[in-house]
Scaffold this motif. Sequence first.
Motif, mmCIF file in Angstrom:
data_model
loop_
_atom_site.group_PDB
_atom_site.id
_atom_site.type_symbol
_atom_site.label_atom_id
_atom_site.label_comp_id
_atom_site.label_asym_id
_atom_site.label_seq_id
_atom_site.Cartn_x
_atom_site.Cartn_y
_atom_site.Cartn_z
ATOM 1 N N TYR A 1 8.606 5.026 78.943
ATOM 2 C CA TYR A 1 9.397 3.860 78.611
ATOM 3 C C TYR A 1 8.583 2.589 78.794
ATOM 4 O O TYR A 1 7.670 2.523 79.620
ATOM 5 N N VAL A 2 8.991 1.556 78.079
ATOM 6 C CA VAL A 2 8.424 0.211 78.265
ATOM 7 C C VAL A 2 9.436 -0.616 79.049
ATOM 8 O O VAL A 2 10.606 -0.725 78.658
ATOM 9 N N TYR A 3 8.995 -1.159 80.159
ATOM 10 C CA TYR A 3 9.829 -2.000 81.005
ATOM 11 C C TYR A 3 9.296 -3.436 80.989
ATOM 12 O O TYR A 3 8.090 -3.658 80.921
ATOM 13 N N TRP A 4 10.206 -4.380 81.116
ATOM 14 C CA TRP A 4 9.831 -5.775 81.308
ATOM 15 C C TRP A 4 10.496 -6.292 82.577
ATOM 16 O O TRP A 4 11.704 -6.127 82.787
ATOM 17 N N TYR A 5 9.659 -6.924 83.382
ATOM 18 C CA TYR A 5 10.129 -7.609 84.578
ATOM 19 C C TYR A 5 9.571 -9.026 84.564
ATOM 20 O O TYR A 5 8.573 -9.306 83.897
ATOM 21 N N ARG A 6 10.184 -9.907 85.307
ATOM 22 C CA ARG A 6 9.614 -11.219 85.505
ATOM 23 C C ARG A 6 9.661 -11.563 86.990
ATOM 24 O O ARG A 6 10.496 -11.033 87.740
ATOM 25 N N GLN A 7 8.768 -12.445 87.369
ATOM 26 C CA GLN A 7 8.678 -12.822 88.766
ATOM 27 C C GLN A 7 8.507 -14.330 88.857
ATOM 28 O O GLN A 7 7.514 -14.886 88.373
ATOM 29 N N ILE A 8 9.512 -14.934 89.442
ATOM 30 C CA ILE A 8 9.445 -16.355 89.723
ATOM 31 C C ILE A 8 8.761 -16.501 91.078
ATOM 32 O O ILE A 8 8.955 -15.682 91.971
ATOM 33 N N HIS A 9 8.010 -17.548 91.213
ATOM 34 C CA HIS A 9 7.137 -17.733 92.365
ATOM 35 C C HIS A 9 7.785 -17.347 93.688
ATOM 36 O O HIS A 9 8.873 -17.809 94.014
ATOM 37 N N SER A 10 7.105 -16.427 94.395
ATOM 38 C CA SER A 10 7.485 -16.023 95.752
ATOM 39 C C SER A 10 8.778 -15.210 95.821
ATOM 40 O O SER A 10 9.299 -14.992 96.902
ATOM 41 N N GLN A 11 9.295 -14.772 94.671
ATOM 42 C CA GLN A 11 10.477 -13.931 94.687
ATOM 43 C C GLN A 11 10.136 -12.513 94.245
ATOM 44 O O GLN A 11 9.062 -12.270 93.692
ATOM 45 N N ASN B 1 20.075 -7.108 75.650
ATOM 46 C CA ASN B 1 21.076 -7.315 76.694
ATOM 47 C C ASN B 1 21.317 -8.813 76.840
ATOM 48 O O ASN B 1 20.878 -9.607 75.990
ATOM 49 N N GLU B 2 22.012 -9.185 77.894
ATOM 50 C CA GLU B 2 22.397 -10.586 78.035
ATOM 51 C C GLU B 2 21.201 -11.496 78.319
ATOM 52 O O GLU B 2 21.303 -12.711 78.181
ATOM 53 N N MET B 3 20.097 -10.915 78.723
ATOM 54 C CA MET B 3 18.933 -11.731 79.051
ATOM 55 C C MET B 3 17.949 -11.848 77.898
ATOM 56 O O MET B 3 17.340 -12.916 77.703
ATOM 57 N N ALA B 4 17.730 -10.735 77.188
ATOM 58 C CA ALA B 4 16.629 -10.716 76.245
ATOM 59 C C ALA B 4 16.789 -9.596 75.233
ATOM 60 O O ALA B 4 17.687 -8.763 75.337
ATOM 61 N N LEU C 1 8.886 -9.000 73.858
ATOM 62 C CA LEU C 1 10.075 -9.439 74.576
ATOM 63 C C LEU C 1 10.480 -10.790 74.004
ATOM 64 O O LEU C 1 9.647 -11.698 73.890
ATOM 65 N N ILE C 2 11.737 -10.917 73.662
ATOM 66 C CA ILE C 2 12.231 -12.166 73.090
ATOM 67 C C ILE C 2 13.293 -12.766 73.995
ATOM 68 O O ILE C 2 14.317 -12.136 74.283
ATOM 69 N N LEU C 3 13.027 -13.980 74.467
ATOM 70 C CA LEU C 3 14.045 -14.773 75.161
ATOM 71 C C LEU C 3 14.583 -15.745 74.119
ATOM 72 O O LEU C 3 13.870 -16.656 73.702
#
Lengths: 110, 114
Positions: free
Chosen positions: A32-42, A57-60, A73-75
């Motif tokens: 599978y292809v997964y997408w994650y994001r990381q905001i600084h220090s989280q 989904n509701e995000m992308a 990935l499309i936002l």
Amino acid sequence: DAKTTQPTSMDCAEGRAANLPCNHSTISGNEYVYWYRQIHSQGPQYIIHGLKNNETNEMASLIITEDRKSSTLILPHATLRDTAVYYCIVRDTGRRALTFGSGTRLQVQP
Amino acid sequence: ETGVTQSPTHLIKTRGQQVTLRCSSQSGHNTVSWYQQALGQGPQFIFQYYREEENGRGNFPPRFSGLQFPNYSSELNVNALELDDSALYLCASSSSVISGNTIYFGEGSWLTVV
């Protein structure tokens, strides 16, 4: 392990669609292809994942090419809060790990 | 809010000491993984536990060890701390060991070794 290649950084104007590309030319049929994001220090935040078909989904939205060698990935309407490092990951079923690369640093500009 | 909670959020240890980090997985999740994230890098897989057994390990030495308890919570133990162990330690939980499931991360524990 299937490796992924992403641009180091991208800019996007607030309110516009952000399209983040990812190459995974060595992906195998059951990975599978997964997408994650990381905001600084989280901790990394799950966005979306898919196998063959496009997903939304509701995000992308996740668009996977027919040969599965790349994805996007499309936002749809980027906001300043979408500024983060975005990781495209192919799931390593043998070790059951998520193998993170360097990701794409997305900067949403006002 | 992922339902994955980690403690402590920050701690400072001295080189050579031992540390224990804790993780409560999301309700219903029976698989827990641990990752190490050094400053400026992506997370690196340490190991995974499923039903209290380790069933996958990354390229980390044996002084990195773990436990999973019957309620699926987990601990990461690091012995003989080194300066390079300074990092963000992330716990992730999921409901199965097979590919295709969603994996959720906690906010991490920041470890500084001095």
